[in-house]
Design a protein around this motif. Sequence first.
Motif, PDB file in Angstrom:
ATOM      1  N   ILE A 151      -4.676   0.693  -4.496  1.00 54.40           N
ATOM      2  CA  ILE A 151      -3.707   0.777  -5.590  1.00 54.40           C
ATOM      3  C   ILE A 151      -4.114  -0.176  -6.719  1.00 54.40           C
ATOM      4  N   LEU A 152      -4.606  -1.346  -6.371  1.00 53.29           N
ATOM      5  CA  LEU A 152      -5.068  -2.296  -7.388  1.00 53.29           C
ATOM      6  C   LEU A 152      -6.210  -1.696  -8.203  1.00 53.29           C
ATOM      7  N   ASN A 153      -7.134  -1.007  -7.537  1.00 57.71           N
ATOM      8  CA  ASN A 153      -8.247  -0.404  -8.263  1.00 57.71           C
ATOM      9  C   ASN A 153      -7.745   0.688  -9.216  1.00 57.71           C
ATOM     10  N   LEU A 154      -6.725   1.447  -8.774  1.00 59.91           N
ATOM     11  CA  LEU A 154      -6.116   2.447  -9.650  1.00 59.91           C
ATOM     12  C   LEU A 154      -5.513   1.767 -10.870  1.00 59.91           C
ATOM     13  N   TYR A 155      -4.860   0.654 -10.672  1.00 59.23           N
ATOM     14  CA  TYR A 155      -4.233  -0.108 -11.757  1.00 59.23           C
ATOM     15  C   TYR A 155      -5.276  -0.650 -12.735  1.00 59.23           C
ATOM     16  N   LEU A 156      -6.382  -1.142 -12.196  1.00 62.17           N
ATOM     17  CA  LEU A 156      -7.402  -1.777 -13.031  1.00 62.17           C
ATOM     18  C   LEU A 156      -8.355  -0.778 -13.678  1.00 62.17           C
ATOM     19  N   ARG A 157      -8.685   0.304 -12.955  1.00 56.78           N
ATOM     20  CA  ARG A 157      -9.757   1.189 -13.394  1.00 56.78           C
ATOM     21  C   ARG A 157      -9.364   2.648 -13.504  1.00 56.78           C
ATOM     22  N   GLY A 158      -8.156   2.976 -13.115  1.00 56.32           N
ATOM     23  CA  GLY A 158      -7.719   4.361 -13.205  1.00 56.32           C
ATOM     24  C   GLY A 158      -8.262   5.254 -12.116  1.00 56.32           C
ATOM     25  N   GLU A 159      -8.808   4.658 -11.039  1.00 56.74           N
ATOM     26  CA  GLU A 159      -9.338   5.421  -9.909  1.00 56.74           C
ATOM     27  C   GLU A 159      -9.149   4.613  -8.642  1.00 56.74           C
ATOM     28  N   PHE A 160      -8.975   5.332  -7.529  1.00 60.17           N
ATOM     29  CA  PHE A 160      -8.757   4.633  -6.261  1.00 60.17           C
ATOM     30  C   PHE A 160     -10.020   3.959  -5.747  1.00 60.17           C
TER      31      PHE A 160
ATOM     32  N   GLY B 240       0.841  -1.170   0.000  1.00 56.68           N
ATOM     33  CA  GLY B 240       0.000   0.000   0.000  1.00 56.68           C
ATOM     34  C   GLY B 240       0.888   1.235   0.000  1.00 56.68           C
ATOM     35  N   VAL B 241       0.288   2.397   0.241  1.00 55.20           N
ATOM     36  CA  VAL B 241       1.030   3.657   0.283  1.00 55.20           C
ATOM     37  C   VAL B 241       0.617   4.437   1.518  1.00 55.20           C
TER      38      VAL B 241
ATOM     39  N   LEU C 280      -7.890  -5.996  -1.775  1.00 57.23           N
ATOM     40  CA  LEU C 280      -8.889  -5.907  -2.837  1.00 57.23           C
ATOM     41  C   LEU C 280      -9.490  -4.512  -2.920  1.00 57.23           C
ATOM     42  N   PRO C 281      -9.952  -4.098  -4.111  1.00 56.39           N
ATOM     43  CA  PRO C 281     -10.684  -2.830  -4.212  1.00 56.39           C
ATOM     44  C   PRO C 281     -11.859  -2.799  -3.242  1.00 56.39           C
ATOM     45  N   ARG C 282     -12.167  -1.603  -2.755  1.00 58.27           N
ATOM     46  CA  ARG C 282     -13.144  -1.482  -1.675  1.00 58.27           C
ATOM     47  C   ARG C 282     -14.560  -1.887  -2.070  1.00 58.27           C
ATOM     48  N   HIS C 283     -14.859  -1.874  -3.381  1.00 54.00           N
ATOM     49  CA  HIS C 283     -16.213  -2.272  -3.782  1.00 54.00           C
ATOM     50  C   HIS C 283     -16.335  -3.787  -3.970  1.00 54.00           C
ATOM     51  N   TYR C 284     -15.242  -4.537  -3.834  1.00 51.32           N
ATOM     52  CA  TYR C 284     -15.331  -5.986  -3.901  1.00 51.32           C
ATOM     53  C   TYR C 284     -15.936  -6.504  -2.591  1.00 51.32           C
ATOM     54  N   ILE C 285     -16.762  -7.501  -2.693  1.00 50.89           N
ATOM     55  CA  ILE C 285     -17.393  -8.118  -1.531  1.00 50.89           C
ATOM     56  C   ILE C 285     -16.697  -9.450  -1.246  1.00 50.89           C
TER      57      ILE C 285
ATOM     58  N   TYR D 271     -10.236  -8.831 -13.424  1.00 53.56           N
ATOM     59  CA  TYR D 271     -10.882  -8.599 -12.127  1.00 53.56           C
ATOM     60  C   TYR D 271      -9.913  -8.836 -10.975  1.00 53.56           C
ATOM     61  N   LEU D 272      -9.096  -9.857 -11.100  1.00 55.82           N
ATOM     62  CA  LEU D 272      -8.139 -10.211 -10.051  1.00 55.82           C
ATOM     63  C   LEU D 272      -6.882 -10.753 -10.719  1.00 55.82           C
ATOM     64  N   PRO D 273      -5.890  -9.891 -10.953  1.00 51.96           N
ATOM     65  CA  PRO D 273      -4.680 -10.315 -11.666  1.00 51.96           C
ATOM     66  C   PRO D 273      -3.955 -11.457 -10.967  1.00 51.96           C
ATOM     67  N   ARG D 274      -3.216 -12.209 -11.758  1.00 56.03           N
ATOM     68  CA  ARG D 274      -2.476 -13.354 -11.239  1.00 56.03           C
ATOM     69  C   ARG D 274      -1.546 -12.951 -10.103  1.00 56.03           C
ATOM     70  N   VAL D 275      -0.899 -11.805 -10.244  1.00 55.08           N
ATOM     71  CA  VAL D 275       0.048 -11.378  -9.207  1.00 55.08           C
ATOM     72  C   VAL D 275      -0.671 -11.152  -7.885  1.00 55.08           C
ATOM     73  N   THR D 276      -1.882 -10.616  -7.937  1.00 54.21           N
ATOM     74  CA  THR D 276      -2.655 -10.387  -6.715  1.00 54.21           C
ATOM     75  C   THR D 276      -3.120 -11.713  -6.124  1.00 54.21           C
TER      76      THR D 276
END
Length: 235
Positions: free
Chosen positions: A110-119, A91-92, A213-218, A149-154
Amino acid sequence: MAENQQPECDINKTQEVLNLFQIPREKRGEEWIQRFHDAVKTASFASVTPQTTTGPDRFPYFVLNTPEPNQPFTSFCISNLTEYLIQNGLGVVINPVEGDVDWVFSYGDILNLYLRGEFLTNENKLPEYGTEKIEKDDQILVAQPSEEYLPRVTRDILKSFLIYTGVANPKIMMFIQKRDGQSYQQLAFNVHPEDFGTNEDLNFRLQQISWFLPRHYIVSAFPKSSNLVNNLVDL
């Protein structure tokens, strides 16, 4: 997945972030958050040695500090660090001092920024989640999370974390719960209520998983007796 661009770090954005930090925390609403998120992506920061720290939550963070006035520094910005952070499970944290910090981004942010361009991404969430709550009229569709949705690295980082917490062979599944005309994507792991002494212990573990995980993931957990357990696959 958002296009992987490398914008230049911007010292003007740093001043904008500093101005926003001057606003008392109790007065920071949605507009403040949006302005902050827009500015902080490319704001120039300095780092420290060592560059990482462990937070009170026991998770690792890359440290970014406001540069000292009129002092040379090596510039870092979140937009240019994103892939490094994703690869290394970080994280940061911005301007940490003893007992306080200006801002914290989880790995999932940070993952959400990577995937969607927004935190942060606003999506519908079930009003209650944690342990599996399926009503008799709910429709359940089972799937597996895609790379987008969930990259291999994650997945690998999550696997290492779950092994660390005592899950010998981590597994995962996605299921889509349809209720009252709404669809809710949920992730589940072989982390079951029976494995914990109390609901508080279970919820704490689910919160730890959610850090990745991004905060909107359940993230949900279901009993070992659930039919859904047969759909878990190796993480």
